[in-house]
Design a protein around this motif. Structure first.
Motif, PDB file in Angstrom:
ATOM      1  N   ARG A 215      10.784   1.998  -8.253  1.00  0.00           N
ATOM      2  CA  ARG A 215      10.334   2.007  -6.572  1.00  0.00           C
ATOM      3  C   ARG A 215       9.369   3.115  -6.043  1.00  0.00           C
ATOM      4  O   ARG A 215       8.468   3.218  -5.661  1.00  0.00           O
ATOM      5  N   GLU A 216       9.971   4.546  -6.930  1.00  0.00           N
ATOM      6  CA  GLU A 216       9.387   5.762  -6.270  1.00  0.00           C
ATOM      7  C   GLU A 216       7.965   5.717  -6.931  1.00  0.00           C
ATOM      8  O   GLU A 216       6.925   6.067  -5.971  1.00  0.00           O
ATOM      9  N   SER A 217       7.951   5.377  -8.110  1.00  0.00           N
ATOM     10  CA  SER A 217       6.474   5.442  -8.658  1.00  0.00           C
ATOM     11  C   SER A 217       5.473   4.388  -7.761  1.00  0.00           C
ATOM     12  O   SER A 217       4.380   4.790  -7.546  1.00  0.00           O
ATOM     13  N   ARG A 218       6.025   3.317  -7.606  1.00  0.00           N
ATOM     14  CA  ARG A 218       5.209   2.404  -6.743  1.00  0.00           C
ATOM     15  C   ARG A 218       4.797   2.731  -5.364  1.00  0.00           C
ATOM     16  O   ARG A 218       3.549   2.700  -5.000  1.00  0.00           O
ATOM     17  N   LEU A 219       5.869   3.478  -4.962  1.00  0.00           N
ATOM     18  CA  LEU A 219       5.291   3.963  -3.358  1.00  0.00           C
ATOM     19  C   LEU A 219       4.335   5.073  -3.508  1.00  0.00           C
ATOM     20  O   LEU A 219       3.526   5.083  -2.619  1.00  0.00           O
ATOM     21  N   ILE A 220       4.496   5.816  -4.537  1.00  0.00           N
ATOM     22  CA  ILE A 220       3.591   7.045  -4.784  1.00  0.00           C
ATOM     23  C   ILE A 220       2.182   6.585  -5.004  1.00  0.00           C
ATOM     24  O   ILE A 220       1.277   6.809  -4.263  1.00  0.00           O
ATOM     25  N   LEU A 221       2.037   5.534  -5.693  1.00  0.00           N
ATOM     26  CA  LEU A 221       0.889   4.871  -6.098  1.00  0.00           C
ATOM     27  C   LEU A 221       0.210   4.201  -5.093  1.00  0.00           C
ATOM     28  O   LEU A 221      -1.019   4.350  -4.606  1.00  0.00           O
ATOM     29  N   THR A 222       1.081   3.508  -4.122  1.00  0.00           N
ATOM     30  CA  THR A 222       0.526   2.814  -2.902  1.00  0.00           C
ATOM     31  C   THR A 222      -0.103   3.929  -1.886  1.00  0.00           C
ATOM     32  O   THR A 222      -1.085   3.598  -1.462  1.00  0.00           O
ATOM     33  N   LEU A 223       0.736   5.055  -1.810  1.00  0.00           N
ATOM     34  CA  LEU A 223       0.231   5.852  -0.976  1.00  0.00           C
ATOM     35  C   LEU A 223      -0.844   6.447  -1.263  1.00  0.00           C
ATOM     36  O   LEU A 223      -1.930   6.878  -0.502  1.00  0.00           O
TER      37      LEU A 223
END
Length: 60
Positions: free
Chosen positions: A33-41
């Protein structure tokens, strides 16, 4: 009485193992989840910079 204690010990060991597996699975899911959030940002920031770059160079 000793058989009941042995059953309790195996139940406790099973519970501990189950909790450890659940914690490991939860940690892996949190990392995803954190990886997806970072990539989205990062994607949003790149998009914003690109839009601002186009607007700044837009002929007035």
């Amino acid at each position: 009485m000793k058989t009941m204690q042995a059953e309790y010990k195996t139940d406790i060991a099973l519970l501990a193992r189950t909790l450890a597996e659940n914690n490991a699975r939860r940690d892996a899911e949190a990392a995803k989840r954190e990886s997806r959030l970072i990539l989205t940002l990062v994607g949003l920031v790149i998009g914003a910079v690109a839009i601002l770059g186009v607007l700044i160079r837009w002929p007035a």
